[in-house]
Every structure is written in structure tokens, then in C-alpha cells.
Design a protein around this motif. Structure first.
Motif, PDB file in Angstrom:
ATOM      1  N   GLU A  31       0.837  -1.216   0.000  1.00 28.55           N
ATOM      2  CA  GLU A  31       0.000   0.000   0.000  1.00 28.55           C
ATOM      3  C   GLU A  31       0.868   1.262   0.000  1.00 28.55           C
ATOM      4  O   GLU A  31       0.573   2.222  -0.708  1.00 28.55           O
ATOM      5  N   GLU A  65      -5.941  -0.216  -6.189  1.00 24.53           N
ATOM      6  CA  GLU A  65      -5.309  -0.377  -4.877  1.00 24.53           C
ATOM      7  C   GLU A  65      -6.267  -1.022  -3.867  1.00 24.53           C
ATOM      8  O   GLU A  65      -5.879  -1.932  -3.129  1.00 24.53           O
ATOM      9  N   ALA A  69      -5.795  -4.592  -2.054  1.00 29.71           N
ATOM     10  CA  ALA A  69      -5.747  -4.698  -0.596  1.00 29.71           C
ATOM     11  C   ALA A  69      -6.778  -5.699  -0.082  1.00 29.71           C
ATOM     12  O   ALA A  69      -6.460  -6.557   0.756  1.00 29.71           O
TER      13      ALA A  69
ATOM     14  N   CYS B  61      -8.802   5.205   0.488  1.00 29.43           N
ATOM     15  CA  CYS B  61      -7.580   4.688   1.115  1.00 29.43           C
ATOM     16  C   CYS B  61      -7.598   4.865   2.625  1.00 29.43           C
ATOM     17  O   CYS B  61      -7.242   3.956   3.360  1.00 29.43           O
TER      18      CYS B  61
END
Lengths: 96, 167
Positions: A31, A65, A69, B61
Motif C-alpha cells: 500500500e 489499490e 488490498a 484509502c
């Protein structure tokens, strides 16, 4: 300054992947690497005056991403169910 | 010129959060460190005139990925006291080199004077479409690819996280 930050994130991520023995922490390292690349693309877009293209690429990276993950966390859990630990050294015994 | 402006403060916060993420003992604290790193990076992205990407970075994120990691960690077994003692002795040897490497890097960059400000004056951009119209009008194939990747990811997560029913 931005160059230092990108390098710092790259080094932290790569060091984390190389040194750690926990699968979750290895995913965290990945990450950090992806964040460094996202920041690099945004900084490049800012420097060349093409922020719109950089933003569209960064959004694509962020979406990939999150999928990486989540899938990697699922694989780590699957390994934990099979071996009872998150230690990456257990993966050396896999066939193939 | 003040030394502690917002750019330097962002650099310090991101650096400390990233180092804490890698070197922190607890996985949960490492996840929180990653979320703080993401939040600081989203502010940096906003300062670099990319608000749409900054919002994505902050919501996805710092939010969604943190939730995924916390749920994954909560489904694993915590270490015993003996294992924690053994791991803390061992990890000190492995992680001690990271601050040294970063200090050398910082000193090298300070020596060659690569310290421009965060926001660099961009050249006069030619007439460029907005990010939204660029995404929907010129990069439709990317959107399609992202949707396929999201669906594939969701399918993989259902397979991997889901437990088999006992027959």
C-alpha cells in the motif's frame, strides 16, 4: 520536498515488504508503495500542467489499490485458516 | 520566511506516520498509521491542485482500506505473551536500519539541495478538459476496466472471506 516524500514512501514500503514476516504488514508495505506512485503521478501532472490526466490515472490506481488490498487480505485470512499463523515463512512449504 | 509552513508540516506528519506504520509493533496501530499517512497524502494531493483524486484518496484509502485491514486483523488470533516477547527482541534487529537509511537519504538530499517547495509553478496549460469530462468522454475504456476489476475483486473477496457451510 515532494521528491523526498516519494522516496521516503518508496523506501518504507520496500523495506517493510523485505523485512516483515507478517502477511498483513507485507500488504501494508505494498500500500505504501502504491501511495508513492500515486503521489508521483499527481506531482508529475502538477509540474507539467496536466492535472486532469494525472487525476484520472490516480483514480484508476486508487480503485485498483483497494481491490488489491481487499483480495490480499482475503488471501492472508485464507492462509491463517489453513496454517494458524500469518507468518510468510509458512508459505515456503507450499507445493508448486 | 517561516520554517514551519503547511508544506513542511505535511512532510513531517507523513514521514512520521509512514515510519510508524512500518516500525510499529501492533498491526492495528500500523493500520491506523497507514490511514494517517493516507489522510496526509490526500491533503498533499489537494495542495497539488487535484481535488478529485484527493477525495478518492481520503475516502477509499483512509477509510475503506482501513476498514478492510481492521476486519482482517480482527479475524486473526492475537499473539501469546511469550510470542510477543520473542518477536519484540527479533524485530528490533530487523527494523533498526530503516531510520538510518532515511537519515542518510535526508542528508544526501539536503546536500544536493533538492528541496523545492511542494507546489511548483506549473507551465501555462493548454486548454485541457476537466478531470470529470476526461474520465467520462476520453477514458471510457478505463472506467469499464475499473468496473470489471471491482467486480472481480468483490467476487474474490466473497470467495476468500466467506466460510464454507457445514453440510
Amino acid at each position: 520536498m515532494i521528491a523526498f516524500l516519494i522516496l521516503l514512501l518508496l523506501i518504507c514500503g520496500a523495506y517493510c515488504i523485505v523485512v516483515t514476516r507478517s502477511m498483513i504488514r507485507a500488504i501494508i508495505g505494498i500500500e505504501l508503495l502504491i501511495k508513492a506512485v500515486t503521489l508521483l503521478i499527481i506531482a508529475a501532472g502538477n509540474m507539467t500542467g496536466r492535472t486532469a490526466t494525472a487525476q484520472s490515472l490516480a483514480i484508476t490506481i486508487i480503485i485498483i489499490e483497494v481491490v488489491v488490498a481487499a483480495t490480499a487480505a482475503g488471501i492472508a485470512l485464507w492462509v491463517f485458516k489453513r496454517t494458524g499463523t500469518l507468518d510468510v515463512r509458512n508459505l515456503r512449504n507450499l507445493k508448486g | 520566511m517561516t520554517i514551519i509552513n503547511i508544506d513542511n508540516a505535511l512532510l513531517i506528519v507523513t514521514a512520521i506516520a509512514a515510519i510508524w506504520t512500518v516500525m510499529g509493533r501492533s498491526l492495528l496501530k500500523a493500520t491506523i498509521g497507514l490511514a494517517v499517512t493516507s489522510a496526509a497524502i490526500s491533503v498533499i494531493i489537494f495542495r497539488l491542485e487535484s481535488p478529485l483524486a484527493a477525495v478518492f484518496e481520503l475516502s477509499v484509502c483512509a477509510g475503506l482500506i482501513t476498514a478492510v485491514f481492521v476486519s482482517a486483523i480482527s479475524l486473526t488470533k492475537p499473539l501469546t505473551h511469550k510470542e510477543i516477547l520473542y518477536a519484540s527482541k527479533d524485530r528490533m534487529k530487523r527494523y533498526i536500519y530503516l531510520p538510518v537509511i532515511l537519515l542518510v537519504l535526508g542528508a544526501a538530499l539536503a546536500f544536493v539541495k533538492i528541496w523545492p517547495g511542494l507546489v511548483i509553478a506549473a507551465p501555462a496549460a493548454a486548454s485541457q478538459p476537466e478531470a470529470r469530462s476526461l474520465l467520462w468522454d476520453f477514458r471510457r475504456l478505463d472506467i469499464l476496466g475499473q468496473v470489471i476489476i471491482l467486480l472481480a475483486g468483490a467476487f474474490g473477496i466473497v470467495l476468500l472471506f466467506g466460510e464454507k457451510k457445514n453440510k
